[in-house]
Design a protein around this motif. Structure first.
Motif, PDB file in Angstrom:
ATOM      1  N   ASP A   1       0.807  -1.223   0.000  1.00 34.73           N
ATOM      2  CA  ASP A   1       0.000   0.000   0.000  1.00 34.73           C
ATOM      3  C   ASP A   1       0.840   1.273   0.000  1.00 34.73           C
ATOM      4  O   ASP A   1       0.284   2.374   0.063  1.00 34.73           O
ATOM      5  CB  ASP A   1      -0.911   0.028   1.244  1.00 34.73           C
ATOM      6  N   LEU A   2       2.170   1.129  -0.061  1.00 30.58           N
ATOM      7  CA  LEU A   2       3.026   2.302   0.055  1.00 30.58           C
ATOM      8  C   LEU A   2       2.824   3.276  -1.105  1.00 30.58           C
ATOM      9  O   LEU A   2       2.772   4.490  -0.894  1.00 30.58           O
ATOM     10  CB  LEU A   2       4.500   1.890   0.133  1.00 30.58           C
ATOM     11  N   ASN A   3       2.688   2.753  -2.323  1.00 35.56           N
ATOM     12  CA  ASN A   3       2.471   3.648  -3.468  1.00 35.56           C
ATOM     13  C   ASN A   3       1.164   4.409  -3.325  1.00 35.56           C
ATOM     14  O   ASN A   3       1.082   5.590  -3.679  1.00 35.56           O
ATOM     15  CB  ASN A   3       2.469   2.853  -4.782  1.00 35.56           C
ATOM     16  N   ARG A   4       0.151   3.745  -2.789  1.00 39.58           N
ATOM     17  CA  ARG A   4      -1.132   4.433  -2.569  1.00 39.58           C
ATOM     18  C   ARG A   4      -0.965   5.532  -1.526  1.00 39.58           C
ATOM     19  O   ARG A   4      -1.509   6.634  -1.684  1.00 39.58           O
ATOM     20  CB  ARG A   4      -2.189   3.438  -2.095  1.00 39.58           C
ATOM     21  N   ALA A   5      -0.213   5.240  -0.473  1.00 36.65           N
ATOM     22  CA  ALA A   5       0.020   6.257   0.563  1.00 36.65           C
ATOM     23  C   ALA A   5       0.756   7.462  -0.018  1.00 36.65           C
ATOM     24  O   ALA A   5       0.426   8.612   0.286  1.00 36.65           O
ATOM     25  CB  ALA A   5       0.826   5.658   1.717  1.00 36.65           C
ATOM     26  N   ALA A   6       1.750   7.213  -0.872  1.00 36.33           N
ATOM     27  CA  ALA A   6       2.486   8.307  -1.517  1.00 36.33           C
ATOM     28  C   ALA A   6       1.556   9.117  -2.412  1.00 36.33           C
ATOM     29  O   ALA A   6       1.657  10.353  -2.475  1.00 36.33           O
ATOM     30  CB  ALA A   6       3.661   7.750  -2.314  1.00 36.33           C
ATOM     31  N   ASP A   7       0.635   8.433  -3.094  1.00 35.88           N
ATOM     32  CA  ASP A   7      -0.343   9.136  -3.946  1.00 35.88           C
ATOM     33  C   ASP A   7      -1.268  10.009  -3.107  1.00 35.88           C
ATOM     34  O   ASP A   7      -1.609  11.129  -3.500  1.00 35.88           O
ATOM     35  CB  ASP A   7      -1.173   8.128  -4.746  1.00 35.88           C
ATOM     36  N   VAL A   8      -1.684   9.489  -1.963  1.00 30.81           N
ATOM     37  CA  VAL A   8      -2.554  10.265  -1.068  1.00 30.81           C
ATOM     38  C   VAL A   8      -1.812  11.499  -0.567  1.00 30.81           C
ATOM     39  O   VAL A   8      -2.378  12.599  -0.521  1.00 30.81           O
ATOM     40  CB  VAL A   8      -3.035   9.401   0.120  1.00 30.81           C
ATOM     41  N   PHE A   9      -0.551  11.337  -0.217  1.00 27.18           N
ATOM     42  CA  PHE A   9       0.252  12.484   0.225  1.00 27.18           C
ATOM     43  C   PHE A   9       0.316  13.541  -0.879  1.00 27.18           C
ATOM     44  O   PHE A   9       0.175  14.735  -0.614  1.00 27.18           O
ATOM     45  CB  PHE A   9       1.670  12.020   0.596  1.00 27.18           C
TER      46      PHE A   9
END
Length: 207
Positions: free
Chosen positions: A158-166
């Motif tokens: 889920d790290l890429n999704r978290a970076a996208d949310v940021f």
């Protein structure tokens, strides 16, 4: 000690002050009347120097824009935010620090960001600078989001999704929409964006 070496520090200070005045004049004119409509002669007049001094001190319009952009990517608040996030062990604090850090940079650099976005539509070199700046901004936010993985708040898949949310919440667009388009205060925007990010990335951890 020769006269030349004695005067060197003073000359360097004068040259730095002249360069700063030219860059500031360029920023103001680019912001007020647009990158495409601003001339080097106008920048020279606003900075109270000869047009040739603009070219020898900084360069033409693309060089001026690059100088404006570089002062943003080297902002000390970025390094301070990265350091503070690396020290905390609280996932919610990671998000709060990211919100505060990006708010500080965006608030101070709002005019420069507007100039860069405007000039990118008129100049290929400016468009390339925008791409480089966006990449730097996103990579920095990706590093900050990565701290959530270090703390176990976000799993690797889920790290890429978290970076996208940021990027979605703390990138230029959200700050400009809330502050410029909707007239929110910076404090209100920071609080709201912080809570939205916590809701999006941390609330799912609660059973």
């Amino acid at each position: 000690m020769t006269r030349a070496s004695y005067n060197s520090p003073r000359r360097q200070q004068a040259a730095a002050a002249t360069r700063e005045a030219i860059i500031e004049a360029a920023l103001e004119l680019f912001a007020c009347q647009g990158y495409a409509r601003t001339t080097v002669a106008q920048i020279a007049e606003a900075a109270r120097v000869a047009a040739n001094t603009v070219y020898t001190s900084v360069g033409g319009k693309p060089h001026l824009l690059a100088a404006i952009t570089e002062s943003g990517t080297g902002d000390p608040d970025v390094a301070e935010t990265l350091t503070a996030v690396a020290r905390t062990s609280d996932p919610a604090e990671v998000i709060r620090l990211t919100a505060a850090g990006t708010r500080q940079v965006n608030e101070r650099r709002a005019k420069a960001v507007a100039v860069l976005l405007d000039s990118a539509q008129a100049d290929p070199a400016a468009a390339e600078m925008l791409q480089v700046t966006v990449r730097y901004y996103r990579e920095t936010l990706g590093t900050l989001a990565g701290r959530l993985e270090d703390l176990g708040a976000v799993q690797s898949p889920d790290l890429n999704r978290a970076a996208d949310v940021f990027w979605y919440l703390f990138g230029w667009t959200s700050w400009r929409t809330l502050i410029t388009d909707l007239g929110w205060s910076w404090d209100a925007a920071e609080q709201w964006l912080t809570q939205r990010c916590i809701d999006a990335l941390l609330r799912q951890r609660t059973p």
